[in-house]
Design a protein around this motif. Structure first.
Motif, short mmCIF file in Angstrom:
data_model
loop_
_atom_site.label_atom_id
_atom_site.label_comp_id
_atom_site.label_asym_id
_atom_site.label_seq_id
_atom_site.Cartn_x
_atom_site.Cartn_y
_atom_site.Cartn_z
N ARG A 165 27.56 9.60 -36.12
CA ARG A 165 26.57 8.52 -36.28
C ARG A 165 26.07 8.43 -37.72
O ARG A 165 25.23 7.59 -38.03
CB ARG A 165 25.39 8.74 -35.32
CG ARG A 165 25.78 8.67 -33.86
CD ARG A 165 25.77 7.27 -33.30
NE ARG A 165 24.43 6.75 -33.20
CZ ARG A 165 24.03 5.57 -33.71
NH1 ARG A 165 24.89 4.81 -34.36
NH2 ARG A 165 22.79 5.18 -33.56
N HIS A 221 18.36 10.82 -27.54
CA HIS A 221 19.52 10.16 -26.93
C HIS A 221 20.23 11.12 -25.96
O HIS A 221 20.03 12.33 -26.02
CB HIS A 221 20.50 9.69 -28.01
CG HIS A 221 19.95 8.60 -28.87
ND1 HIS A 221 19.21 8.88 -30.00
CD2 HIS A 221 20.00 7.26 -28.78
CE1 HIS A 221 18.83 7.74 -30.56
NE2 HIS A 221 19.29 6.74 -29.84
N LYS A 234 29.53 -6.51 -33.79
CA LYS A 234 28.50 -5.51 -33.49
C LYS A 234 27.74 -5.98 -32.25
O LYS A 234 27.38 -7.15 -32.15
CB LYS A 234 27.58 -5.37 -34.71
CG LYS A 234 26.28 -4.65 -34.46
CD LYS A 234 26.43 -3.12 -34.50
CE LYS A 234 25.11 -2.41 -34.24
NZ LYS A 234 24.84 -2.02 -32.85
N SER A 288 24.53 -5.28 -29.46
CA SER A 288 23.32 -4.59 -29.01
C SER A 288 23.17 -4.91 -27.54
O SER A 288 23.17 -6.08 -27.16
CB SER A 288 22.09 -5.08 -29.76
OG SER A 288 22.07 -4.53 -31.05
N ARG A 292 21.04 -4.31 -23.86
CA ARG A 292 19.74 -3.94 -23.30
C ARG A 292 19.77 -4.18 -21.79
O ARG A 292 20.47 -5.08 -21.31
CB ARG A 292 18.62 -4.81 -23.90
CG ARG A 292 18.48 -4.72 -25.40
CD ARG A 292 17.93 -3.37 -25.85
NE ARG A 292 17.69 -3.32 -27.28
CZ ARG A 292 18.58 -2.92 -28.20
NH1 ARG A 292 19.80 -2.54 -27.82
NH2 ARG A 292 18.26 -2.89 -29.48
N GLY A 320 27.07 3.81 -27.58
CA GLY A 320 26.21 4.63 -26.75
C GLY A 320 24.76 4.34 -27.06
O GLY A 320 24.45 3.32 -27.69
N HIS A 364 20.80 4.74 -25.14
CA HIS A 364 19.96 5.13 -24.01
C HIS A 364 20.34 4.32 -22.77
O HIS A 364 21.11 3.38 -22.86
CB HIS A 364 18.48 4.83 -24.31
CG HIS A 364 18.01 5.34 -25.63
ND1 HIS A 364 17.61 6.64 -25.83
CD2 HIS A 364 17.86 4.72 -26.81
CE1 HIS A 364 17.24 6.79 -27.08
NE2 HIS A 364 17.38 5.65 -27.71
N ALA A 391 21.39 0.26 -25.97
CA ALA A 391 22.55 0.91 -26.58
C ALA A 391 23.22 -0.03 -27.56
O ALA A 391 22.91 -1.22 -27.60
CB ALA A 391 23.53 1.35 -25.50
N GLY A 392 24.11 0.53 -28.35
CA GLY A 392 24.87 -0.27 -29.31
C GLY A 392 26.35 0.00 -29.13
O GLY A 392 26.74 1.01 -28.53
N ARG A 439 30.63 -1.69 -30.45
CA ARG A 439 31.37 -2.62 -31.29
C ARG A 439 32.69 -3.00 -30.63
O ARG A 439 33.20 -2.26 -29.78
CB ARG A 439 31.65 -2.03 -32.67
CG ARG A 439 32.45 -0.75 -32.66
CD ARG A 439 32.21 0.13 -33.86
NE ARG A 439 30.81 0.38 -34.17
CZ ARG A 439 30.00 1.19 -33.47
NH1 ARG A 439 30.46 1.84 -32.41
NH2 ARG A 439 28.75 1.35 -33.80
P1 5GP Z 1 20.76 -1.16 -31.49
O1 5GP Z 1 21.27 -2.09 -30.47
O2 5GP Z 1 19.33 -1.43 -31.82
O3 5GP Z 1 21.66 -1.04 -32.68
O4 5GP Z 1 20.79 0.28 -30.84
C1 5GP Z 1 20.14 0.58 -29.63
C2 5GP Z 1 20.12 2.08 -29.40
O5 5GP Z 1 21.45 2.56 -29.26
C3 5GP Z 1 19.52 2.87 -30.55
O6 5GP Z 1 18.82 3.97 -30.00
C4 5GP Z 1 20.70 3.34 -31.34
O7 5GP Z 1 20.43 4.53 -32.01
C5 5GP Z 1 21.77 3.52 -30.26
N1 5GP Z 1 23.11 3.18 -30.78
C6 5GP Z 1 23.48 2.04 -31.43
N2 5GP Z 1 24.79 2.07 -31.74
C7 5GP Z 1 25.27 3.24 -31.26
C8 5GP Z 1 26.58 3.86 -31.28
O8 5GP Z 1 27.55 3.33 -31.78
N3 5GP Z 1 26.67 5.09 -30.68
C9 5GP Z 1 25.61 5.71 -30.10
N4 5GP Z 1 25.80 6.92 -29.54
N5 5GP Z 1 24.37 5.16 -30.08
C10 5GP Z 1 24.20 3.95 -30.64
#
Ligand code: 5GP
Ligand code: MN
Length: 340
Positions: free
Chosen positions: A100, A121, A282, A284, A286, A304, A306, A310-311, A313
């Protein structure tokens, strides 16, 4: 933090250390707030500290005390490498897998420093001599508060640390509304206000700094909002062209996905953002309730996070990513339409 971890950390910090504190790639308010808060706290204990982020962070965080000291690895690579190589202890905050950290990964893996992980996480890796991992926590910033408490040092909380930690907790809880926000979170917040965090100023600094471009981009995102009622799912797309047309800057799309999740009956929401430079889409993700976007992002999108955020690609085109996304939904139909 349990007593065994506390003892290891007390020993580790018994004499002055050269400490590096690292957040994850594309750092958010929790990564920046928790790292800066820990850094300022450890300095008060007599340690030398540096905060390093893999890449740049959004402008809406660039008022935080100490943010100007943060070393950005991708911009200031030589300095970052030298600082990592000189560290005796490395804290990794708000992530739990070294991949990460983007381009920093190899330098962290090669380091002889002892690692400490503070993170909320799921599925932590095993690289630290002390792992403080708790998936029930609202934010890493809240964990840094409990870490300070475990060291019996809450009395030295100052305005800066209180502000940094307040910001991390506030941003990761959607301003104290996500289910991870507990009575303890509110007690921590109350104490941070008592110790100098100006809550109203923090909210203004983070949320009342919209550019006209960002608001117009939100308009495009809402126009592109789609709902799939048979799956209680909604999604938003933003193409590179749409981003360019509104002078997209890092952080501009933060929170957009929550508009999709706020639709009545929707349990699962995704925003797909095209990034031509990295040749990826990318995502996101929820959710509300039991439906785990962490599991879905790990399984299908190399990501990955929560259960509810999560995020991930995709390396397909934007339109192919959407059609593939729609094609995987039937396997989740029961979970998504379950009355719970
Ligand atoms: P966001 O959508 O805001 O980028 O990420 C949402 C949550 O998922 C955040 O807690 C972030 O740290 C986690 N996250 C985002 N991308 C990844 C990823 O590629 N791998 C993992 N393990 N966690 C991710
Ligand atoms: Mn976090």
């Amino acid at each position: 933090m349990n007593s065994e971890t506390t003892q290891i950390i007390k020993k580790l910090l018994a004499s002055p250390q050269k400490i590096v504190i690292v957040g994850h790639k594309n750092p958010d308010g929790d990564a920046i707030g928790s790292c800066l808060g820990l850094s300022f706290f450890l300095r008060r204990l007599g340690h030398k500290t540096n905060v390093i982020m893999p890449n740049d962070f959004p402008d809406f965080l660039k008022w935080l005390p100490g943010c100007e000291e943060i070393i950005i690895h991708d911009k200031d690579t030589d300095k970052s490498i030298a600082t990592i190589n000189n560290a005796s202890v490395i804290f990794t905050l708000d992530f739990n897998a070294l991949n990460r950290t983007g381009n920093m990964q190899q330098f962290l893996e090669d380091s002889d420093a002892r690692f400490v992980m503070i993170d909320h996480h799921q599925a932590p890796e095993d690289y630290a001599v002390a792992t403080y991992s708790d998936t029930s926590m609202s934010s890493t910033a809240e964990m840094v508060y409990h870490f300070i408490d475990a060291l019996d040092e809450l009395s030295i909380l100052c305005m800066e640390v209180s502000t940094q930690l307040y910001t991390g907790i506030m941003t990761d809880t959607g301003s104290f509304r996500f289910p991870s926000t507990t009575a303890t979170t509110h007690r921590v917040i109350a104490h941070l206000i008592e110790m100098g965090a100006n809550n109203s100023e923090v909210h203004e600094n983070i949320y009342d700094v919209n550019s006209l471009d960002r608001m117009k981009l939100l308009g495009v995102a809402l126009k592109n909002l789609n709902i799939l009622p048979e799956y209680n799912t909604a999604y938003i797309t933003l193409s590179q062209k749409e981003l360019d047309h509104h002078n997209f800057k890092k952080g501009d799309t933060e929170g957009f996905v929550n508009y999709a999740l706020s639709l009545k009956g929707v349990k699962f929401a995704v925003i797909f953002i095209e990034n031509k430079q990295d040749n990826i889409i990318k995502m996101s993700l929820r959710s509300k309730g039991e439906f785990s976007v962490n599991t879905l992002a790990r399984k299908h999108y190399n990501g990955g996070g929560h259960t509810n955020a999560a995020g991930g690609r995709s390396t397909l085109t934007l339109s192919k990513t959407i059609s593939e996304f729609i094609s995987i939904l039937p396997q989740y139909k029961n979970e998504l339409t379950d009355a719970s």
